[in-house]
Motif scaffolding. Structure first.
Motif, PDB file in Angstrom:
ATOM      1  N   GLY A   1      29.391  -3.217  30.526  1.00  0.00           N
ATOM      2  CA  GLY A   1      28.197  -3.626  31.275  1.00  0.00           C
ATOM      3  C   GLY A   1      27.330  -2.440  31.668  1.00  0.00           C
ATOM      4  O   GLY A   1      26.170  -2.381  31.317  1.00  0.00           O
ATOM      5  N   PRO A   2      27.927  -1.440  32.391  1.00  0.00           N
ATOM      6  CA  PRO A   2      29.276  -1.498  32.964  1.00  0.00           C
ATOM      7  C   PRO A   2      29.269  -2.273  34.276  1.00  0.00           C
ATOM      8  O   PRO A   2      28.222  -2.430  34.920  1.00  0.00           O
ATOM      9  N   ARG A   3      30.447  -2.730  34.673  1.00  0.00           N
ATOM     10  CA  ARG A   3      30.580  -3.401  35.954  1.00  0.00           C
ATOM     11  C   ARG A   3      31.996  -3.207  36.464  1.00  0.00           C
ATOM     12  O   ARG A   3      32.879  -2.818  35.705  1.00  0.00           O
ATOM     13  N   ILE A   4      32.194  -3.487  37.738  1.00  0.00           N
ATOM     14  CA  ILE A   4      33.517  -3.469  38.348  1.00  0.00           C
ATOM     15  C   ILE A   4      33.918  -4.918  38.615  1.00  0.00           C
ATOM     16  O   ILE A   4      33.160  -5.680  39.222  1.00  0.00           O
ATOM     17  N   ALA A   5      35.088  -5.302  38.144  1.00  0.00           N
ATOM     18  CA  ALA A   5      35.609  -6.644  38.380  1.00  0.00           C
ATOM     19  C   ALA A   5      36.812  -6.543  39.311  1.00  0.00           C
ATOM     20  O   ALA A   5      37.623  -5.628  39.181  1.00  0.00           O
ATOM     21  N   THR A   6      36.915  -7.485  40.231  1.00  0.00           N
ATOM     22  CA  THR A   6      38.011  -7.454  41.197  1.00  0.00           C
ATOM     23  C   THR A   6      38.656  -8.834  41.327  1.00  0.00           C
ATOM     24  O   THR A   6      38.003  -9.859  41.136  1.00  0.00           O
ATOM     25  N   ALA A   7      39.926  -8.808  41.644  1.00  0.00           N
ATOM     26  CA  ALA A   7      40.662 -10.033  41.960  1.00  0.00           C
ATOM     27  C   ALA A   7      41.493  -9.753  43.195  1.00  0.00           C
ATOM     28  O   ALA A   7      42.106  -8.687  43.318  1.00  0.00           O
ATOM     29  N   ALA A   8      41.497 -10.693  44.129  1.00  0.00           N
ATOM     30  CA  ALA A   8      42.312 -10.575  45.335  1.00  0.00           C
ATOM     31  C   ALA A   8      43.535 -11.469  45.196  1.00  0.00           C
ATOM     32  O   ALA A   8      43.459 -12.557  44.631  1.00  0.00           O
ATOM     33  N   VAL A   9      44.670 -10.981  45.700  1.00  0.00           N
ATOM     34  CA  VAL A   9      45.907 -11.750  45.631  1.00  0.00           C
ATOM     35  C   VAL A   9      46.460 -11.917  47.038  1.00  0.00           C
ATOM     36  O   VAL A   9      46.670 -10.943  47.759  1.00  0.00           O
TER      37      VAL A   9
ATOM     38  N   LEU B   1      37.906   8.905  26.321  1.00  0.00           N
ATOM     39  CA  LEU B   1      36.753   8.791  25.426  1.00  0.00           C
ATOM     40  C   LEU B   1      35.691   7.844  25.979  1.00  0.00           C
ATOM     41  O   LEU B   1      34.556   7.834  25.507  1.00  0.00           O
ATOM     42  N   GLY B   2      36.069   7.019  26.962  1.00  0.00           N
ATOM     43  CA  GLY B   2      35.144   6.021  27.486  1.00  0.00           C
ATOM     44  C   GLY B   2      34.045   6.622  28.343  1.00  0.00           C
ATOM     45  O   GLY B   2      34.173   7.727  28.876  1.00  0.00           O
ATOM     46  N   ASP B   3      32.965   5.892  28.496  1.00  0.00           N
ATOM     47  CA  ASP B   3      31.827   6.364  29.290  1.00  0.00           C
ATOM     48  C   ASP B   3      32.161   6.371  30.778  1.00  0.00           C
ATOM     49  O   ASP B   3      32.693   5.376  31.309  1.00  0.00           O
ATOM     50  N   PRO B   4      31.834   7.459  31.485  1.00  0.00           N
ATOM     51  CA  PRO B   4      31.999   7.467  32.943  1.00  0.00           C
ATOM     52  C   PRO B   4      31.115   6.406  33.588  1.00  0.00           C
ATOM     53  O   PRO B   4      30.025   6.108  33.099  1.00  0.00           O
ATOM     54  N   LEU B   5      31.586   5.850  34.678  1.00  0.00           N
ATOM     55  CA  LEU B   5      30.796   4.863  35.401  1.00  0.00           C
ATOM     56  C   LEU B   5      29.654   5.548  36.154  1.00  0.00           C
ATOM     57  O   LEU B   5      29.779   6.707  36.556  1.00  0.00           O
ATOM     58  N   PRO B   6      28.563   4.836  36.352  1.00  0.00           N
ATOM     59  CA  PRO B   6      27.518   5.374  37.232  1.00  0.00           C
ATOM     60  C   PRO B   6      28.092   5.661  38.613  1.00  0.00           C
ATOM     61  O   PRO B   6      29.049   4.989  39.056  1.00  0.00           O
ATOM     62  N   GLU B   7      27.525   6.627  39.288  1.00  0.00           N
ATOM     63  CA  GLU B   7      28.045   7.048  40.588  1.00  0.00           C
ATOM     64  C   GLU B   7      28.150   5.889  41.566  1.00  0.00           C
ATOM     65  O   GLU B   7      29.084   5.817  42.376  1.00  0.00           O
ATOM     66  N   ALA B   8      27.222   4.946  41.478  1.00  0.00           N
ATOM     67  CA  ALA B   8      27.225   3.820  42.410  1.00  0.00           C
ATOM     68  C   ALA B   8      28.418   2.888  42.206  1.00  0.00           C
ATOM     69  O   ALA B   8      28.803   2.153  43.123  1.00  0.00           O
ATOM     70  N   LEU B   9      29.021   2.910  41.029  1.00  0.00           N
ATOM     71  CA  LEU B   9      30.152   2.019  40.739  1.00  0.00           C
ATOM     72  C   LEU B   9      31.495   2.719  40.831  1.00  0.00           C
ATOM     73  O   LEU B   9      32.510   2.088  41.103  1.00  0.00           O
TER      74      LEU B   9
END
Length: 272
Positions: free
Chosen positions: A33-41, A135-143
């Motif tokens: 996306g990039p994005r951050i996905a979360t799940a709570a347990v 090798l993956g792209d770093p996340l933007p600082e905000a994420l």
């Protein structure tokens, strides 16, 4: 592996630092996306607003249809246990009904994980995946933050940088070959994929065999996968009283057709 706590226990030793974090009360990871996905347990229940993580925690089978699917699998396995005189399996089902089937958030990433994990331990596979993850792209600082710093590499990035892997050159070549095929669109790998067609195309690639495509299919939600050659599956089958010979397990599994993934999860649970 019952509900959310079982999935967390499955994810924890397989988590790739920088890409994902497994906590006692949830899961957090970077996705394209990039994005951050979360799940709570909480307790044994996971909640998430992200459809990709819903698949990880088998939440797409929760609800009336999902409850029916899991109950149907339990009923079929219980019937087979009675028919073959395997009371330990029936007891395991009664004590821990409706096992969750671990899914995946990124099908392309799961293909790479499946190949890397061939014939090595979970620990060794995770160490190799850490090398690829760089090798993956770093996340933007905000994420970025809280242990999640980058996305898992794209298939194009994997194909270009597969030489970072350590171990047999043949496996590195297989990773590159598969990544190139997916990146170029020659093989479709995704949540809505025709699994039979995907398996056939992957098996045409040198270095990919039935275990790899079976494991990938399982993580993509296939309800009828059984890896007969898997050491842990056979160990669990022996502990349940089915027997660890391929012929014995195959004969039992024939009566579980349509629900062999549930049988495999039971064997893995018994082995653990």
């Amino acid at each position: 592996m019952t509900g959310a706590t079982g999935i967390l226990a499955w994810l924890a030793p397989r988590a790739v630092p920088g890409v994902e974090v497994v906590l006692p009360d949830g899961y957090r990871r970077a996705l394209p996306g990039p994005r951050i996905a979360t799940a709570a347990v909480a307790g044994d229940v996971a909640t998430t607003a992200d459809p990709d993580l819903a698949r990880v925690f088998d939440l797409d089978r929760i609800g009336e249809r999902g409850a029916d699917a899991r109950a149907e699998a339990d009923a079929r396995l219980t019937w087979a246990a009675a028919r073959h005189d395997v009371p330990a399996l029936a007891t395991a089902i009664a004590e821990r009904p409706a096992l969750a089937q671990p899914g995946c958030a990124d099908a392309h990433e799961m293909l790479v994980r499946a190949i890397v994990g061939q014939q090595i331990s979970v620990v060794a596979a995770t160490q190799q995946l850490v090398l690829l993850a760089a090798l993956g792209d770093p996340l933007p600082e905000a994420l970025a933050g809280d242990g999640v710093e980058r996305c898992f590499p794209t298939m194009a990035q994997v194909a270009q940088g597969a030489d970072v892997l350590r171990g047999p050159a043949a496996k590195t070549a297989t990773v590159r070959r598969a990544a190139e095929a997916v990146a170029e669109g020659a093989i479709d790998v995704g949540p809505a994929t025709d699994l039979e067609a995907m398996r056939a195309r992957l098996l045409e690639l040198k270095g990919i065999g039935p275990w790899t495509v079976g494991y990938l299919s399982l993580r993509l939600g296939d309800p009828d996968v059984l890896l007969l050659g898997d050491v842990a599956v056979r160990k669990g089958a022996r502990r349940l009283g089915i027997g660890d010979r391929v012929a014995d397990l195959a004969a039992f599994a024939a009566d579980c057709a349509g629900h062999r993934s549930a049988l495999m999860l039971r064997c893995w649970a018994a082995a653990a």
